[in-house]
Design a protein around this motif. Structure first.
Motif, short mmCIF file in Angstrom:
data_model
loop_
_atom_site.label_atom_id
_atom_site.label_comp_id
_atom_site.label_asym_id
_atom_site.label_seq_id
_atom_site.Cartn_x
_atom_site.Cartn_y
_atom_site.Cartn_z
N VAL A 148 42.47 14.68 8.87
CA VAL A 148 41.65 13.69 9.56
C VAL A 148 42.42 12.39 9.54
CG1 VAL A 148 39.46 12.45 9.57
CG2 VAL A 148 39.52 14.86 8.86
N PHE A 149 42.72 11.86 10.72
CA PHE A 149 43.65 10.74 10.83
C PHE A 149 42.94 9.39 10.74
CE2 PHE A 149 45.65 14.26 13.19
CZ PHE A 149 46.84 14.35 12.46
N ALA A 150 43.41 8.55 9.83
CA ALA A 150 42.89 7.20 9.66
C ALA A 150 43.93 6.19 10.14
CB ALA A 150 42.55 6.92 8.20
N ASP A 151 43.47 5.09 10.70
CA ASP A 151 44.38 4.05 11.17
C ASP A 151 45.01 3.33 9.98
OD1 ASP A 151 45.81 2.63 13.04
OD2 ASP A 151 44.09 1.57 13.89
N ILE A 152 46.02 2.54 10.27
CA ILE A 152 46.79 1.85 9.24
C ILE A 152 46.49 0.35 9.27
CG2 ILE A 152 48.63 3.55 9.28
CD1 ILE A 152 50.25 1.55 11.00
N ARG A 153 46.94 -0.33 8.23
CA ARG A 153 46.87 -1.79 8.22
C ARG A 153 48.00 -2.34 9.08
NH1 ARG A 153 46.35 -3.96 2.13
NH2 ARG A 153 47.32 -5.70 3.26
N VAL A 198 64.54 4.08 14.45
CA VAL A 198 63.11 4.19 14.74
C VAL A 198 62.64 5.51 14.15
CG1 VAL A 198 61.35 4.37 16.52
CG2 VAL A 198 63.28 2.80 16.82
N TYR A 199 61.78 5.45 13.16
CA TYR A 199 61.34 6.66 12.47
C TYR A 199 60.25 7.41 13.21
CZ TYR A 199 64.03 5.98 8.19
OH TYR A 199 65.04 5.88 7.29
N TYR A 200 59.23 6.71 13.63
CA TYR A 200 58.03 7.36 14.14
C TYR A 200 57.65 6.76 15.49
CZ TYR A 200 58.08 8.25 9.14
OH TYR A 200 58.48 8.58 7.87
N PRO A 201 58.23 7.25 16.59
CA PRO A 201 58.00 6.63 17.90
C PRO A 201 56.63 6.91 18.49
CG PRO A 201 59.41 8.56 18.10
CD PRO A 201 59.24 8.32 16.64
N ARG A 202 55.83 7.73 17.82
CA ARG A 202 54.45 7.93 18.27
C ARG A 202 53.59 8.26 17.04
NH1 ARG A 202 54.90 13.08 22.13
NH2 ARG A 202 56.52 11.71 23.02
N PRO A 203 52.31 7.94 17.08
CA PRO A 203 51.43 8.29 15.96
C PRO A 203 51.33 9.80 15.80
CG PRO A 203 50.40 6.67 17.42
CD PRO A 203 51.61 7.17 18.13
N LEU A 204 50.98 10.24 14.63
CA LEU A 204 50.89 11.68 14.39
C LEU A 204 49.94 12.40 15.34
CD1 LEU A 204 51.02 11.90 10.48
CD2 LEU A 204 52.72 12.72 12.12
N PRO A 205 48.73 11.85 15.61
CA PRO A 205 47.82 12.58 16.50
C PRO A 205 48.35 12.72 17.93
CG PRO A 205 46.66 10.86 15.29
CD PRO A 205 48.11 10.63 15.07
N ALA A 206 49.37 11.94 18.29
CA ALA A 206 49.90 12.01 19.65
C ALA A 206 50.94 13.12 19.82
CB ALA A 206 50.53 10.66 20.03
N HIS A 207 51.31 13.79 18.73
CA HIS A 207 52.25 14.89 18.82
C HIS A 207 51.52 16.18 19.21
CE1 HIS A 207 55.84 12.96 16.98
NE2 HIS A 207 54.93 12.22 16.38
N ARG A 208 52.17 16.99 19.99
CA ARG A 208 51.57 18.26 20.41
C ARG A 208 51.15 19.10 19.21
NH1 ARG A 208 55.02 21.99 24.35
NH2 ARG A 208 54.76 20.12 25.64
N ALA A 209 51.96 19.05 18.15
CA ALA A 209 51.67 19.87 16.98
C ALA A 209 50.32 19.54 16.35
CB ALA A 209 52.78 19.69 15.94
N PHE A 210 49.88 18.29 16.49
CA PHE A 210 48.66 17.86 15.80
C PHE A 210 47.55 17.43 16.76
CE2 PHE A 210 52.37 16.44 13.13
CZ PHE A 210 52.34 17.56 12.31
N ALA A 211 47.77 17.60 18.04
CA ALA A 211 46.80 17.13 19.04
C ALA A 211 45.44 17.82 18.88
CB ALA A 211 47.34 17.36 20.45
N ALA A 212 45.45 19.06 18.43
CA ALA A 212 44.19 19.79 18.29
C ALA A 212 43.29 19.18 17.22
CB ALA A 212 44.47 21.25 17.94
N TYR A 213 43.87 18.35 16.35
CA TYR A 213 43.10 17.73 15.26
C TYR A 213 42.71 16.29 15.59
CZ TYR A 213 44.95 21.81 12.91
OH TYR A 213 45.27 23.11 12.58
N ALA A 214 43.00 15.85 16.81
CA ALA A 214 42.66 14.50 17.24
C ALA A 214 41.38 14.54 18.07
CB ALA A 214 43.80 13.90 18.06
N PRO A 215 40.32 13.84 17.67
CA PRO A 215 39.09 13.84 18.47
C PRO A 215 39.36 13.34 19.88
CG PRO A 215 38.72 12.85 16.31
CD PRO A 215 40.20 13.03 16.44
N PRO A 216 38.75 13.92 20.89
CA PRO A 216 38.97 13.49 22.28
C PRO A 216 38.68 12.00 22.46
CG PRO A 216 37.74 15.54 22.22
CD PRO A 216 37.81 15.06 20.81
N GLY A 217 39.61 11.30 23.07
CA GLY A 217 39.43 9.89 23.35
C GLY A 217 39.65 8.97 22.17
N ALA A 218 40.00 9.50 21.02
CA ALA A 218 40.19 8.66 19.84
C ALA A 218 41.47 7.85 19.94
CB ALA A 218 40.22 9.52 18.58
#
Length: 409
Positions: A137-142, A348-368
């Motif tokens: 479950v993905f939480a935003d960062i500071r 550049v280590y992480y050019p996109r957030p984790l939920p934006a990767h295809r591997a983890f997209a199924a765990y990202a709530p729609p529209g989040a």
């Protein structure tokens, strides 16, 4: 540590080598000598220890025991770390990634369970959770530290939540006091991804010892890296450590082969690497101190640049590990190209957030959305901060970043 690699006044406001602020080159200005090339990580990282490493290869290879994994050298390295950290147990394993998996398994986290992880960071944060059958479950960062926001994490706690997994990011430890309090309030396990933070200390507590367990990574680019892959689990819970120790070797108890008590994996540690890490450990504080000196100099130089689109990490020295030094740049691609043109390698280590990767997209709530993670993915750029940088190289990096900011409208 040789004199030419010492920063004389890291927090004094005075430039290195006695130069004044007016001496700093700007775009288009001639320089007295060609600028040195500055690699992000040095190719000669282990050159000073090469004779020792070669001797260890021969020693282990010809040892009559013919024990190449999980032998007495691994046990000695584990005990060295355990005693230094005052932990109940340290279990060396094959990588920081497998260390996360081992702890989650040892905690009996699996299908039907949720684990709160940062939306910004490395893939193992989510992959290790999925690997045991649980749901990340993905939480935003500071926005300042780029570590998971405790308030955002707490809003995601449900009846299915079993654990929270904050990760230290770049050179900054997560807000572990608040995460420890959050875990106590909700009865959650606290797994600290301290893979990049070995040597970091927050409020007197070493990174990795704030929760039920923490992990380190020894891959060569980490603060206590080695020429190969490896990691460790550290814990104050001896029973948890014993279960991790069994899981890392196919579910077998130490010293008893071919009796499998549970389904484990091969996450064993190499004897050559264990001996080499034990050899280099005495120099670890000096290497950390050099990184801290460089980071302090960068922060002093970059703090005035915030209004010009280059923001350094917060200046607080508590809870810092200086694995890499990362700025947020409004125009990252142009800054990166500017530095590359001056022979400076950024990353550049992480050019996109984790939920934006295809591997983890199924765990990202729609529209989040995770606005701070998305902003960090667009803007972060890491700069060289390794302990082998010379003063001239450090000045060159700082000069070119300042020159870039000075040229912005």
């Amino acid at each position: 540590m040789t004199d030419h690699r010492t920063i004389d006044h890291p927090a004094s406001g005075r430039p290195m080598s006695g130069r004044t602020a007016s001496d700093h080159p700007v775009d288009g200005a001639p320089e007295a000598a060609p600028a040195p090339a500055v690699p992000f990580f040095p190719p000669d990282l282990f050159e000073a220890d090469r004779p020792v490493l070669m001797d260890l290869v021969r020693e282990v290879g010809l040892d009559p025991e013919q024990r190449f994994i999980l032998g007495r050298r691994t046990a000695a390295f584990e005990e060295l770390l355990r005693a230094d950290l005052e932990a109940a147990d340290v279990v060396a394993c094959s990588s920081g990634t497998s260390a996360l998996w081992l702890v989650l398994r040892a905690m009996d986290i699996g299908p039907g369970d949720e684990v709160i992880v940062p939306a910004f960071g490395c893939a193992p944060l989510a992959a290790s959770v999925i690997g045991v059958g649980a749901t990340p479950v993905f939480a935003d960062i500071r926005p300042d530290t780029l570590t998971m926001d405790p308030d955002a994490a707490e809003r995601l706690v449900t009846e299915r939540t079993r654990a929270v997994m904050p990760a230290h990011m770049f050179s900054v430890m997560a807000d572990m006091p608040r995460f420890a309090a959050l875990a106590r309030r909700h009865g959650l396990r606290l797994l600290e991804d301290s893979a990049v933070a070995q040597g970091g200390v927050l409020d007197g507590v070493p990174a990795g010892l704030w929760g039920d367990a923490g992990v380190y990574s020894f891959v060569q680019v980490k603060t206590c890296g080695m020429p190969g892959e490896g990691g460790a689990v550290l814990t104050r819970d001896a029973a948890l450590g014993e279960r991790v120790r069994m899981l890392r070797n196919h579910g077998q108890h130490p010293g008893t082969r071919f009796v499998h008590h549970t389904v484990g994996i091969n996450s064993r540690f190499d004897e050559i690497q264990a001996a080499f890490q034990s050899h280099r450990y005495a120099g670890f504080p000096a290497r950390l101190a050099r990184r801290a000196e460089i980071a302090a100099y960068y922060t002093e130089r970059f703090t005035p640049l915030a209004e010009r689109g280059v923001l350094p990490p917060p200046p607080d020295r508590d809870g810092r590990c200086f694995y890499v030094y990362t700025v947020l740049a409004d125009d990252r691609s142009t800054l990166d190209a500017h530095l590359a043109g001056a022979g400076i390698a950024g990353h550049v280590y992480y050019p996109r957030p984790l939920p934006a990767h295809r591997a983890f997209a199924a765990y990202a709530p729609p529209g989040a959305h995770w606005p701070h993670a998305e902003d960090a993915a667009r803007r972060h750029l890491s700069l060289p901060v390794h302990h082998l940088l010379t003063d001239a190289q450090v000045e060159h990096v700082a000069d070119r970043v300042c020159a870039f900011a000075a040229g912005r409208p």
